[in-house]
Design a protein around this motif. Structure first.
Motif, PDB file in Angstrom:
ATOM      1  N   TRP A  72      48.765 -16.668  35.412  1.00 37.41           N
ATOM      2  CA  TRP A  72      48.534 -17.207  36.750  1.00 37.41           C
ATOM      3  C   TRP A  72      49.866 -17.363  37.453  1.00 37.41           C
ATOM      4  N   LEU A  73      49.947 -16.935  38.706  1.00 44.42           N
ATOM      5  CA  LEU A  73      51.186 -17.029  39.483  1.00 44.42           C
ATOM      6  C   LEU A  73      50.832 -17.548  40.876  1.00 44.42           C
ATOM      7  N   TYR A  74      51.414 -18.706  41.227  1.00 43.57           N
ATOM      8  CA  TYR A  74      51.097 -19.366  42.494  1.00 43.57           C
ATOM      9  C   TYR A  74      52.334 -19.427  43.374  1.00 43.57           C
ATOM     10  N   SER A  75      52.186 -19.027  44.633  1.00 43.99           N
ATOM     11  CA  SER A  75      53.279 -19.085  45.606  1.00 43.99           C
ATOM     12  C   SER A  75      53.228 -20.424  46.331  1.00 43.99           C
ATOM     13  N   LEU A  76      54.080 -21.347  45.903  1.00 42.46           N
ATOM     14  CA  LEU A  76      54.135 -22.656  46.543  1.00 42.46           C
ATOM     15  C   LEU A  76      54.733 -22.566  47.945  1.00 42.46           C
ATOM     16  N   ALA A  77      55.627 -21.598  48.144  1.00 42.33           N
ATOM     17  CA  ALA A  77      56.258 -21.344  49.433  1.00 42.33           C
ATOM     18  C   ALA A  77      56.680 -19.880  49.447  1.00 42.33           C
ATOM     19  N   ASP A  78      57.194 -19.428  50.585  1.00 39.76           N
ATOM     20  CA  ASP A  78      57.615 -18.031  50.673  1.00 39.76           C
ATOM     21  C   ASP A  78      58.731 -17.703  49.697  1.00 39.76           C
ATOM     22  N   ASN A  79      59.500 -18.715  49.275  1.00 40.87           N
ATOM     23  CA  ASN A  79      60.638 -18.487  48.380  1.00 40.87           C
ATOM     24  C   ASN A  79      60.514 -19.235  47.057  1.00 40.87           C
ATOM     25  N   LEU A  80      59.302 -19.661  46.701  1.00 38.91           N
ATOM     26  CA  LEU A  80      59.120 -20.435  45.471  1.00 38.91           C
ATOM     27  C   LEU A  80      57.820 -20.027  44.792  1.00 38.91           C
ATOM     28  N   GLU A  81      57.914 -19.611  43.507  1.00 41.31           N
ATOM     29  CA  GLU A  81      56.748 -19.223  42.720  1.00 41.31           C
ATOM     30  C   GLU A  81      56.736 -19.977  41.402  1.00 41.31           C
ATOM     31  N   LEU A  82      55.562 -20.362  40.958  1.00 45.27           N
ATOM     32  CA  LEU A  82      55.371 -20.992  39.656  1.00 45.27           C
ATOM     33  C   LEU A  82      54.273 -20.246  38.915  1.00 45.27           C
ATOM     34  N   GLY A  83      54.475 -20.057  37.594  1.00 41.52           N
ATOM     35  CA  GLY A  83      53.505 -19.299  36.815  1.00 41.52           C
ATOM     36  C   GLY A  83      53.169 -19.956  35.499  1.00 41.52           C
ATOM     37  N   LEU A  84      52.020 -19.564  34.942  1.00 36.64           N
ATOM     38  CA  LEU A  84      51.536 -20.075  33.662  1.00 36.64           C
ATOM     39  C   LEU A  84      50.928 -18.922  32.887  1.00 36.64           C
ATOM     40  N   SER A  85      51.248 -18.825  31.590  1.00 39.18           N
ATOM     41  CA  SER A  85      50.729 -17.767  30.723  1.00 39.18           C
ATOM     42  C   SER A  85      50.084 -18.384  29.486  1.00 39.18           C
ATOM     43  N   TYR A  86      49.082 -17.692  28.956  1.00 36.90           N
ATOM     44  CA  TYR A  86      48.484 -18.078  27.672  1.00 36.90           C
ATOM     45  C   TYR A  86      48.029 -16.820  26.953  1.00 36.90           C
ATOM     46  N   VAL A  87      48.328 -16.731  25.653  1.00 34.68           N
ATOM     47  CA  VAL A  87      47.854 -15.622  24.817  1.00 34.68           C
ATOM     48  C   VAL A  87      47.449 -16.149  23.454  1.00 34.68           C
ATOM     49  N   ASN A  88      46.311 -15.694  22.970  1.00 33.46           N
ATOM     50  CA  ASN A  88      45.874 -15.931  21.601  1.00 33.46           C
ATOM     51  C   ASN A  88      45.840 -14.574  20.909  1.00 33.46           C
ATOM     52  N   TYR A  89      46.554 -14.427  19.789  1.00 35.53           N
ATOM     53  CA  TYR A  89      46.715 -13.089  19.231  1.00 35.53           C
ATOM     54  C   TYR A  89      47.091 -13.113  17.741  1.00 35.53           C
ATOM     55  N   GLN A  90      46.926 -11.958  17.136  1.00 35.43           N
ATOM     56  CA  GLN A  90      47.514 -11.622  15.849  1.00 35.43           C
ATOM     57  C   GLN A  90      48.590 -10.575  16.083  1.00 35.43           C
ATOM     58  N   LEU A  91      49.574 -10.518  15.179  1.00 40.03           N
ATOM     59  CA  LEU A  91      50.564  -9.457  15.205  1.00 40.03           C
ATOM     60  C   LEU A  91      50.182  -8.409  14.168  1.00 40.03           C
ATOM     61  N   HIS A  92      50.424  -7.152  14.513  1.00 40.76           N
ATOM     62  CA  HIS A  92      50.029  -6.049  13.640  1.00 40.76           C
ATOM     63  C   HIS A  92      50.622  -6.177  12.241  1.00 40.76           C
ATOM     64  N   ASP A  93      51.865  -6.661  12.149  1.00 43.92           N
ATOM     65  CA  ASP A  93      52.541  -6.775  10.864  1.00 43.92           C
ATOM     66  C   ASP A  93      52.314  -8.115  10.191  1.00 43.92           C
ATOM     67  N   ASP A  94      51.529  -9.001  10.798  1.00 39.11           N
ATOM     68  CA  ASP A  94      51.256 -10.315  10.208  1.00 39.11           C
ATOM     69  C   ASP A  94      49.807 -10.705  10.480  1.00 39.11           C
ATOM     70  N   PRO A  95      48.852  -9.941   9.909  1.00 33.15           N
ATOM     71  CA  PRO A  95      47.441 -10.191  10.218  1.00 33.15           C
ATOM     72  C   PRO A  95      46.895 -11.480   9.615  1.00 33.15           C
ATOM     73  N   SER A  96      47.663 -12.152   8.771  1.00 30.85           N
ATOM     74  CA  SER A  96      47.170 -13.359   8.117  1.00 30.85           C
ATOM     75  C   SER A  96      47.212 -14.582   9.024  1.00 30.85           C
ATOM     76  N   HIS A  97      47.894 -14.487  10.151  1.00 30.36           N
ATOM     77  CA  HIS A  97      48.012 -15.628  11.049  1.00 30.36           C
ATOM     78  C   HIS A  97      47.519 -15.260  12.449  1.00 30.36           C
ATOM     79  N   ARG A  98      46.943 -16.239  13.103  1.00 30.78           N
ATOM     80  CA  ARG A  98      46.594 -16.080  14.516  1.00 30.78           C
ATOM     81  C   ARG A  98      47.423 -17.086  15.307  1.00 30.78           C
TER      82      ARG A  98
END
Length: 304
Positions: free
Chosen positions: A172-198
């Protein structure tokens, strides 16, 4: 470059990098020769690909110039079905929307030769699958969003470092003003070389611009596996005389088998015209020998 009225356009960029890490021999490489291909019917469909030759020419230490490390990379390959500004559907290989740097990482678009550890260390730089993306107004400003799922390896002949397996995420990326942006990311995943953990990864980002001044920051936290890890950076850019800029960056990064690393990056960039940039910086830190060693680094890049 447009090809008549076909809707096809070509572009790309090239970059040359050199470094003198400490300790270690000096390094030189024509690091990227990248070609962008786009096509649109100006209504409902858009195609994009980025193919590149990495390390087309290398040298370093006692090694002369060589092409033996050259390799082909399929950086991006996707097609968008465009419904309206609110809703588009993408299928293919795309850059993982975690933070700002990973989406704008091409050398002509960044201020330093070296990349912050937090922008690549804890997640895959690419995902291959489906993405739902678009934008909508919120309180008289604009919100961009993306939901995506990493589903397959069939479109990814060149696997990025630590590739995802079965990832689900949003940005998510929100433009608070013409010169100001704030963002938020979230990922749930496994890594190919470490399938034992999520893993679960949460990221925040911010970007502020004023005339030719810039301030950028990204921070990510990942839990799962053996321990939680926290990484991030703050970077400032200030104009000097003519087309010269001063860059300063602080980085912090937890590590799995070592104490937390810290870095200071001090650099200069020369942009005589927007598509062209010369960069040089010195990097120094603590507990950073493996991830981001001290040293002097420089590059030249051009966007065409």
């Amino acid at each position: 470059m447009a090809v008549g009225d076909t809707g096809i356009r070509f572009g790309g960029y090239a970059s040359v990098e050199a470094g003198a890490p400490s300790p270690g021999p000096w390094e030189f490489s024509v690091s990227d020769l990248s070609l962008f291909t786009t096509w649109t019917d100006h209504a409902h469909w858009r195609f994009f690909s980025e193919t590149e030759v990495g390390e087309a020419l290398t040298a370093g230490g006692n090694q002369g110039f060589s092409t033996r490390n050259a390799h082909f990379e399929l950086e991006r390959l996707y097609i968008d079905r465009l419904f309206d500004d609110l809703f588009s559907l993408r299928f293919g290989k795309f850059l993982t929307p975690v933070g700002r740097w990973n989406l704008l990482h091409a050398s002509p678009l960044t201020w330093t030769t070296t990349r912050p550890v937090a922008t690549y260390d804890l997640f895959s730089k690419h995902a291959t699958g489906l993405m739902l993306h678009g934008g909508f107004p919120v309180l008289d400003r604009h919100m961009d969003y993306a939901f995506y799922a990493d589903l397959t390896e069939d479109l990814d002949p060149y696997r990025s470092a630590d590739p995802f397996d079965n990832a689900l995420g949003s940005h998510w990326l929100y433009s608070l003003a013409d010169n100001l942006e704030l963002g938020l990311s979230y990922v749930n995943y496994q890594l190919h070389d470490d399938p034992s953990h999520r893993f679960n990864l949460v990221g925040v980002e911010g970007a502020w611009f004023y005339r030719r001044f810039e301030l950028n920051t990204e921070w990510v936290y990942r839990n799962g596996g053996l321990q939680g890890l926290y990484q991030g950076f703050v970077q400032g850019v200030a104009p000097l005389v003519s087309h010269w800029y001063a860059i300063g960056r602080y980085e912090y990064f937890d590590q799995v088998q070592q104490p937390a690393g810290q870095l200071g990056v001090f650099g200069l960039a020369f942009r005589p015209v927007p598509p062209l940039v010369w960069k040089v910086e010195y990097r120094i830190g603590s507990h950073n020998e493996i991830s981001a060693p001290d040293g002097l680094y420089g590059s030249f890049a051009v966007l065409f």
